[in-house]
Design a protein around this motif. Structure first.
Motif, mmCIF file in Angstrom:
data_model
loop_
_atom_site.group_PDB
_atom_site.id
_atom_site.type_symbol
_atom_site.label_atom_id
_atom_site.label_comp_id
_atom_site.label_asym_id
_atom_site.label_seq_id
_atom_site.Cartn_x
_atom_site.Cartn_y
_atom_site.Cartn_z
ATOM 1 N N MET B 1 32.231 15.047 50.386
ATOM 2 C CA MET B 1 31.820 14.240 49.240
ATOM 3 C C MET B 1 32.866 13.169 48.963
ATOM 4 N N SER B 2 32.400 12.080 48.384
ATOM 5 C CA SER B 2 33.278 10.925 48.200
ATOM 6 C C SER B 2 34.232 11.088 47.022
ATOM 7 N N GLY B 3 33.879 11.962 46.082
ATOM 8 C CA GLY B 3 34.682 12.063 44.870
ATOM 9 C C GLY B 3 34.442 10.924 43.890
ATOM 10 N N ARG B 4 33.421 10.121 44.165
ATOM 11 C CA ARG B 4 33.093 8.999 43.282
ATOM 12 C C ARG B 4 31.872 9.324 42.427
ATOM 13 N N GLY B 5 31.762 8.644 41.316
ATOM 14 C CA GLY B 5 30.590 8.817 40.466
ATOM 15 C C GLY B 5 30.576 7.774 39.375
ATOM 16 N N THR B 6 29.633 7.912 38.446
ATOM 17 C CA THR B 6 29.587 7.033 37.272
ATOM 18 C C THR B 6 29.472 7.893 36.021
ATOM 19 N N ILE B 7 29.976 7.362 34.922
ATOM 20 C CA ILE B 7 29.881 8.081 33.642
ATOM 21 C C ILE B 7 28.441 7.993 33.144
ATOM 22 N N PHE B 8 27.797 9.165 32.991
ATOM 23 C CA PHE B 8 26.417 9.214 32.504
ATOM 24 C C PHE B 8 26.392 9.271 30.977
ATOM 25 N N SER B 9 27.297 10.056 30.410
ATOM 26 C CA SER B 9 27.499 10.053 28.964
ATOM 27 C C SER B 9 28.870 10.662 28.679
ATOM 28 N N ALA B 30 32.831 14.515 29.341
ATOM 29 C CA ALA B 30 31.868 13.562 29.901
ATOM 30 C C ALA B 30 30.924 14.255 30.870
ATOM 31 N N LEU B 31 29.767 13.644 31.023
ATOM 32 C CA LEU B 31 28.855 13.987 32.121
ATOM 33 C C LEU B 31 29.028 12.882 33.156
ATOM 34 N N VAL B 32 29.434 13.254 34.360
ATOM 35 C CA VAL B 32 29.566 12.274 35.438
ATOM 36 C C VAL B 32 28.471 12.529 36.468
ATOM 37 N N GLU B 33 27.767 11.466 36.825
ATOM 38 C CA GLU B 33 26.752 11.550 37.879
ATOM 39 C C GLU B 33 27.432 11.249 39.214
ATOM 40 N N LEU B 34 27.369 12.211 40.132
ATOM 41 C CA LEU B 34 28.058 12.040 41.410
ATOM 42 C C LEU B 34 27.327 11.017 42.285
ATOM 43 N N ALA B 35 28.103 10.285 43.064
ATOM 44 C CA ALA B 35 27.547 9.184 43.871
ATOM 45 C C ALA B 35 26.535 9.679 44.887
ATOM 46 N N GLU B 36 26.664 10.932 45.285
ATOM 47 C CA GLU B 36 25.835 11.438 46.384
ATOM 48 C C GLU B 36 24.386 11.677 45.987
ATOM 49 N N GLN B 37 24.111 11.891 44.673
ATOM 50 C CA GLN B 37 22.746 12.299 44.318
ATOM 51 C C GLN B 37 22.444 11.941 42.869
ATOM 52 N N ALA B 38 21.376 11.181 42.657
ATOM 53 C CA ALA B 38 20.943 10.878 41.287
ATOM 54 C C ALA B 38 20.580 12.181 40.578
ATOM 55 N N GLY B 39 21.024 12.333 39.347
ATOM 56 C CA GLY B 39 20.699 13.532 38.577
ATOM 57 C C GLY B 39 21.664 14.684 38.796
ATOM 58 N N LEU B 40 22.605 14.528 39.716
ATOM 59 C CA LEU B 40 23.607 15.582 39.938
ATOM 60 C C LEU B 40 24.784 15.320 38.996
ATOM 61 N N HIS B 41 24.810 16.060 37.904
ATOM 62 C CA HIS B 41 25.762 15.795 36.831
ATOM 63 C C HIS B 41 26.803 16.901 36.742
ATOM 64 N N LEU B 42 28.034 16.508 36.496
ATOM 65 C CA LEU B 42 29.127 17.455 36.270
ATOM 66 C C LEU B 42 29.671 17.251 34.869
#
Lengths: 387, 83
Positions: B1-9, B30-42
């Motif tokens: 995995m890239s370790g990248r994502g965007t802040i979802f909230s 925060a909820l971060v959406e991982l770059a690999e998959q839409a809807g995959l939130h951490l």
């Protein structure tokens, strides 16, 4: 046309006294509410052959306790519903199914609350819930300092603002509305008027969620009696029929899910309108869960009273939902002001209004009401039809 | 995995919901959406410049020592560095 089976009515409701601070035990309060509901229906405990209740987990009396406390006799249908479920409405929803199917004739549904922080709007000095829970929570959520439901609601509010805009005042109108109605309800705990200034200056707990976005923990209980329409016609009140009932979960939980903003609410709403053959325009009043102000806005939109993201403008600075408004909303003051009875009170109040028994807060000529409880992954609702 | 994502909230926690986190207040969840998959939130936390704390911001994982273990937290990428 409530799904299939026999037509079902809510033939009675009852409350205990509601307390902030010292109170009788939750067993006493719940028993009081159940006794009151049976008396309100004009029945005796021996008439009860079904019993359903919801709790989060071991904090209030269960069916066996209440069977003995009331001396109902044998129960043909019963369940304690815990955790996953439509909160305080879950017992009533199960009661409707049981009566409609013929599993029992007359069911009691109840929710007993002992003032605590619990899982919802716990922003007071009340004890906090125990940390921990599922392995998933302990490994993936707790290490970041996320506990209980308040931060999860804050994440939804922040995302809502990103997707739809809106203003803090949109939530404030829900909080202010609760106090306006509570002033007309002698049972309510928070009856003093609330100004927008006071709402906006209330303590920020988790940006952008404020203290006054949270419900008010109390001790108290509520109960309802569910029976067939046929039986209800021979009882003492005008018949209030369950025109539809429905549940939904969406695909997530309180932390994760593809629809963070609404969860199962749009599906629950679709089922209610489809099964009842009614529309939002047919509703004379609404009792929509207000464990958090956010939840009420989400239900207004999911039910189609306005478009998604449009509730702020639709409220017309609160005029739409107040006394004399187009959609009187949460006419007891709800969880925010009457006190956190966990949503079963919304059904009791809808029945009270449709019977014409709501006194100072009576909505004139009320014939149809919608009730929706909990939110996101634990949605449940009913549409009630009066005279 | 890239370790990248965007802040979802995200939210800023200002009240301790567990005594073990009282000393950390205020802190970001925060909820971060991982770059690999839409809807995959951490669920995670965001570290670094508070001015970059916004929904949609691109972030990269870091492993932050925390007590006896390490937590995967995310830091906003400087604009232009998200190659």
């Amino acid at each position: 046309m409530s799904a299939s089976g026999r037509a079902v009515a809510v033939a009675g409701f009852g409350y205990s006294t509601v307390h902030r601070g010292p109170s009788p035990t939750v067993e006493v309060l719940t028993t009081d509410a159940c006794v009151a509901s049976i008396a309100d229906a004009g029945l005796a405990p021996a008439d009860i052959d079904g019993m359903f209740e919801y709790q989060i987990g071991n904090e209030s009396p269960k069916c066996h306790y209440m069977q003995r406390a009331l001396r109902t006799g044998d129960l043909a249908a019963y369940a304690d519903i815990m955790g996953t479920g439509a909160s305080g409405l879950a017992g009533a929803l199960a009661a409707v199914d049981a009566v409609a199917s013929g599993a029992c004739e007359t069911a009691l549904a109840f929710r007993g609350m002992q003032q605590q922080a619990g899982n919802t709007g716990s922003a007071s000095g009340d004890p906090l819930p125990q940390a921990g829970g599922s392995p998933m929570h302990d490994e993936l959520v707790a290490p970041f300092g996320m506990f209980g439901i308040i931060p999860g609601i804050a994440l939804r509010m922040q995302r809502r603002s990103f997707e739809y805009g809106g203003r803090p005042e949109d939530y404030g109108h829900i909080a202010i509305n609760a106090r306006r109605w509570a002033a007309l309800n002698e049972r309510a705990i928070q009856r003093a008027p609330l100004t927008m200034e006071a709402y906006l200056s209330s303590r920020m707990l988790c940006d952008p969620l404020r203290l006054l976005d949270c419900d008010y923990p109390v001790s108290g209980a509520c109960a309802v009696i569910v029976t067939t329409v046929e039986r209800a016609r021979s009882l003492r009140h005008p018949v209030v029929e369950v025109a539809a009932h429905a549940q939904a979960t969406g695909d997530g939980d309180w932390v994760h899910g593809t629809d963070l903003l609404y969860g199962g609410a749009p599906r629950c709403a679709e089922r209610l309108w489809h099964r009842s053959g009614l529309t939002p325009a047919d509703m004379d009043l609404a009792q929509l869960y207000d464990g958090f102000t956010y939840i009420t806005l989400a239900w207004l939109e999911a039910l189609g009273f306005c478009g998604f993201g449009e509730a702020g403008d639709w409220l017309e600075d609160g005029r739409m939902i107040g006394p004399g408004g187009g959609l009187p909303l949460n006419t007891t003051g709800g969880q925010l002001a009457e006190g956190r009875l966990h949503g079963l009170s919304g059904l009791a109040e809808a029945v009270c209004q449709l019977r014409g028994d709501a006194g100072a807060r009576q909505v004139p000529h009320a014939r149809h009401a919608v009730v929706a409880v909990s939110a996101g992954p634990q949605c449940g609702g009913m549409i009630l039809r009066g005279r | 995995m890239s370790g990248r994502g965007t802040i979802f909230s995200f939210t800023v926690i200002r009240r301790a919901f567990h005594p073990g986190f009282a000393a950390d207040l205020p802190y970001v969840v925060a909820l971060v959406e991982l770059a690999e998959q839409a809807g995959l939130h951490l669920i995670t936390s965001i570290v670094g410049d508070a001015a970059q704390l916004r929904i949609g911001a691109e972030v990269a994982v870091e492993f932050e020592p925390y007590g006896d273990f390490a937590r995967p937290v995310f830091r906003p990428l400087a604009r232009g560095s998200a190659a």
